[in-house]
Design an enzyme around this catalytic site. Structure first.
Site, mmCIF file in Angstrom:
data_model
loop_
_atom_site.group_PDB
_atom_site.id
_atom_site.type_symbol
_atom_site.label_atom_id
_atom_site.label_comp_id
_atom_site.label_asym_id
_atom_site.label_seq_id
_atom_site.Cartn_x
_atom_site.Cartn_y
_atom_site.Cartn_z
ATOM 1 C CB SER A 22 -14.755 -24.188 -19.230
ATOM 2 O OG SER A 22 -13.852 -25.284 -19.161
ATOM 3 C CE1 TYR A 39 -15.894 -20.650 -19.565
ATOM 4 C CE2 TYR A 39 -15.288 -20.935 -17.183
ATOM 5 C CZ TYR A 39 -16.411 -20.929 -18.004
ATOM 6 O OH TYR A 39 -17.696 -20.635 -17.752
ATOM 7 N N GLY A 40 -9.457 -21.260 -21.221
ATOM 8 C CA GLY A 40 -7.947 -21.088 -21.093
ATOM 9 C C GLY A 40 -7.657 -20.077 -22.316
ATOM 10 C CB CYS A 44 -13.061 -23.679 -13.358
ATOM 11 S SG CYS A 44 -12.104 -22.920 -15.176
ATOM 12 C CG ASN A 45 -7.057 -24.588 -11.401
ATOM 13 O OD1 ASN A 45 -6.129 -24.376 -10.412
ATOM 14 N ND2 ASN A 45 -7.289 -25.658 -11.684
ATOM 15 C CB CYS A 81 -5.785 -27.494 -16.127
ATOM 16 S SG CYS A 81 -7.421 -27.490 -17.015
ATOM 17 C CB THR A 82 -10.494 -28.687 -12.677
ATOM 18 O OG1 THR A 82 -11.175 -28.145 -13.878
ATOM 19 C CG2 THR A 82 -10.364 -27.560 -11.535
ATOM 20 C CG HIS A 83 -10.609 -30.090 -18.240
ATOM 21 N ND1 HIS A 83 -11.095 -28.882 -18.148
ATOM 22 C CD2 HIS A 83 -11.727 -30.600 -19.384
ATOM 23 C CE1 HIS A 83 -12.256 -28.636 -18.737
ATOM 24 N NE2 HIS A 83 -12.531 -29.599 -19.460
HETATM 25 N N1 DGL Z 1 -10.957 -26.620 -16.196
HETATM 26 C C1 DGL Z 1 -10.455 -25.423 -16.608
HETATM 27 C C2 DGL Z 1 -9.327 -25.047 -15.306
HETATM 28 O O1 DGL Z 1 -9.166 -25.564 -14.459
HETATM 29 C C3 DGL Z 1 -10.282 -24.690 -17.851
HETATM 30 C C4 DGL Z 1 -10.271 -25.337 -19.081
HETATM 31 C C5 DGL Z 1 -10.669 -24.620 -20.091
HETATM 32 O O2 DGL Z 1 -9.638 -23.848 -20.761
HETATM 33 O O3 DGL Z 1 -11.909 -24.228 -20.662
HETATM 34 O O4 DGL Z 1 -8.570 -24.192 -15.768
#
Ligand code: DGL
Length: 275
Positions: free
Chosen positions: A11, A42-43, A74-75, A187-189
């Site tokens: 995202s 996305y979350g 992205c999880n 979460c990858t962030h």
């Molecule tokens: N990086 C995303 C993940 O691994 C989500 C971040 C978002 O909420 O967009 O879940």
């Protein structure tokens, strides 16, 4: 060698640590990165919404780049839409990213582990399924951290060391109070804050992530002759002697102020493109 790229999708900037790790180990592979920032975060979205968004973006990416593998870095996207995307695009190979529950559970002495992710990820039944499948009776304590996702996406690049430290401490304290001995970065962030998480977690909490696992999974698919037997597989050096292409696609939405994307694309040595 199959000259089609490996594509990474998130995202926003969350997939960058995964993409960088893959590139550092596979310098000859063509790679594209896609930040769907127009739909960030996305979350906070529903599973149905995410499926529609991801179907659309996969269609566009497939038409533009014809990737040999699409990594959902992205999880949230993975738990919400991986099986749906596999059914919708049977000819595309997907690699999904899910919280590294298994190693955390294997190492846990207290039999309690924390999973830090987005609201959508921690609320998805898939997390409990992971625990049931790999957890050996471990209890999962999920926590949603949407503010931390926002911190990384919008402020990380300009933040100082102390600010980053302060950003992770409350989550670790919460997990400590619950008696967990391992925290999964779901979460990858959060990989941008891996150093801070590790430093603040020591010595009593282990930190688990999926970067190595995902890279190995992609490599084994490439190695397994995905690109067609002899001469295929992983490229040690760019095909034809030139540099392998690297493109950073962004779907920007309505940007406010200076665009951060030239910074991120240049930092990775990727050419910035709009989608
Ligand atoms: N990086 C995303 C993940 O691994 C989500 C971040 C978002 O909420 O967009 O879940």
């Amino acid at each position: 060698m199959d000259k089609r790229p490996v594509a990474f999708l998130d995202s926003g900037i969350g997939g960058i640590p995964y993409c960088r790790h893959f590139v550092s180990r596979n310098p000859g592979e063509p790679v594209v990165y896609l930040a769907d920032h127009a739909n960030f975060p996305y979350g906070g979205r529903s599973r149905e919404e995410l499926r529609e968004i991801l179907r659309g973006i996969t269609e566009e990416l497939a038409a533009r780049e014809d990737p040999k593998i699409l990594v959902l870095a992205c999880n949230t996207a993975t738990v919400s839409a991986l099986s749906f995307l596999r059914d919708s695009f049977p000819r595309l190979i997907f690699v999904g990213t899910v919280p590294a529950v298994k190693p955390a559970a294997l190492n846990s002495k207290t039999r309690r582990i924390g999973v830090l992710g987005t609201r959508r990820t921690v609320d998805d039944p898939y997390i409990q399924e992971l625990a049931d499948r790999y957890g050996g009776g471990v209890t999962i304590f999920p926590a949603a951290a949407p503010e931390l996702v926002e911190f990384v996406e919008y402020r990380y690049a300009r933040s100082g060391a102390e600010e980053r430290r302060q950003a992770v401490i409350p989550y670790l304290e919460r997990f400590r109070n619950l008696g967990v001995d391992g925290v999964v970065l779901g979460c990858t962030h959060f990989l941008f804050l891996l150093k801070e998480f590790r430093e603040e977690a020591a010595p009593d909490l282990g930190i688990y992530d999926s970067v190595e696992g995902i890279t190995r999974r992609i490599e084994s698919l490439l190695d397994g002759g995905l690109s067609g037997g002899p001469g295929g597989g992983l490229a040690e050096t760019p095909a034809g002697g030139g540099a392998a292409f690297r493109r950073f696609y962004v779907r920007e939405g309505s940007p406010e102020g200076e665009s951060p994307w030239p910074f991120w694309a240049a930092g990775m040595g990727f050419e910035l493109m709009k989608l």
